[in-house]
Design an enzyme around this catalytic site. Sequence first.
Site, PDB file in Angstrom:
ATOM      1  N   ASP A  84       0.820  -1.220   0.000  1.00 22.08           N
ATOM      2  CA  ASP A  84       0.000   0.000   0.000  1.00 22.08           C
ATOM      3  C   ASP A  84       0.848   1.263   0.000  1.00 22.08           C
ATOM      4  O   ASP A  84       2.050   1.210   0.285  1.00 22.08           O
ATOM      5  CB  ASP A  84      -0.870   0.043   1.263  1.00 22.08           C
ATOM      6  N   TYR A 131       6.065  -9.862   7.065  1.00 12.41           N
ATOM      7  CA  TYR A 131       5.983  -8.419   7.253  1.00 12.41           C
ATOM      8  C   TYR A 131       6.432  -8.085   8.671  1.00 12.41           C
ATOM      9  O   TYR A 131       6.268  -8.893   9.584  1.00 12.41           O
ATOM     10  CB  TYR A 131       4.534  -7.932   7.086  1.00 12.41           C
TER      11      TYR A 131
END
Lengths: 257, 257
Positions: B52, B110
Amino acid sequence: MRYVLCVQYDGTDFSGYQRQERGERTVQGELERAASAIFGCETRVAASGRTDAGVHARAQICHLDGETSIPAERLCLCFNRELAPDLRVIASAAAPEGFDCTRGAKRKTYVYSAYYAPTELPLFSRYAARLQECPGISPMQAAARLFEGEHDFRAFCASGSSAKTTVRTIYRIEISEIRRGTLSIFRIYVTGNGFLYKMVRSIAGELFAIGCGKPLAPLEAALAHGDRALLAKTMPAAGLLLDRVDYGIPLFAGVNG
Amino acid sequence: MRYVLCVQYDGTDFSGYQRQERGERTVQGELERAASAIFGCETRVAASGRTDAGVHARAQICHLDGETSIPAERLCLCFNRELAPDLRVIASAAAPEGFDCTRGAKRKTYVYSAYYAPTELPLFSRYAARLQECPGISPMQAAARLFEGEHDFRAFCASGSSAKTTVRTIYRIEISEIRRGTLSIFRIYVTGNGFLYKMVRSIAGELFAIGCGKPLAPLEAALAHGDRALLAKTMPAAGLLLDRVDYGIPLFAGVNG
């Protein structure tokens, strides 16, 4: 009334600490603009020392004089409402009797960060310089011992300095390396009673060169006779951080300032 | 001929990975512009997955198809001559037979970084979110165990996702804390077989809230029935980093890609 401030900044977008005549953005300029707004009159902000353009500070120490009914510990919040996000007053307090942040600084620690990797790394380049060759840490640690103690550091001082004396004492240089695959990250912690213009970046450049095989003789000549001719290049500003300034007394309750 | 790239970027100044119609600056857009210049024809660059706007990547994996006489290992240097400093191809290689960086990704890790401190810290805010309250790590670690395994994560998926199924497997969540005086730095490592839109930031928000005393019942309801009503807020993008993507085979000689 004198207040003491602990100030953190990302130096990337500042033309150094010291206020400039020509309108460049500086840490002092931004702090004084904020202070003048808070105190309602023109207010000067002193610092433990200047940092150059692009150099960062984790805990720069500043002081200012003014009168306000705002509690000293809450002054930092007033500053932070006036400042851009890359500059923050992280603690504030009433200064101890007779405190002067410039003359009272007993020792300062700078950290120089650099990395070796096959390519530039975007996640490192803001706070560390890239090395073209991977140095060995052992010769760097051995050379670091030569810097420790009282020396005339005039060979490690860039022209343009206004220092009265070029004699300084380095208490300690510590070097660490972290390896992750083909990446090596080096940190050089330098603690001294004061530093000349570009002195830490000059020391770091010489240490990295020695780690890559440069002989010790030019360093020995520089420390003994001030001969700068054969010293390695000064390292770039982005890798340098003013880590802490010690005054021999605690300044902020509960803050590792 | 298919090439595989390991790509690192500071996501701050990108509108995410995926190319946008409206001319925003994106990672894919910049990589395809560079690839088209190198290969002399319009070239598409696929990735393991989108990130994103504002999300960083230490080792995003991409592939592209093209013909060139440049050795595969040197292709990264050609890319880096075309790219801005916040985006770098840190390794390149000929892709293994049948390799597809999107469909072949077996697990991704992540890292979500956040800090608690009395004020914002300019040296942290680029890569970590600030917490308003200091969470306890023990309840976070206990709650992390509930996420592990195969679950329908639809409650942790922001609207706007085009995923066919919201079932994913999380292999492991590890949480670390570093304390320095009044500063605490938290890192949440999440490894799974894939992630929904804003899923890691949603998980991180719930874990930090639980660390600050939020009960477990809403999390249990969200995992069991997809009930998102009482979940904590999604964390901001700046704290999120795509750390690694595993394909079960080595892709680059000597690189911890």
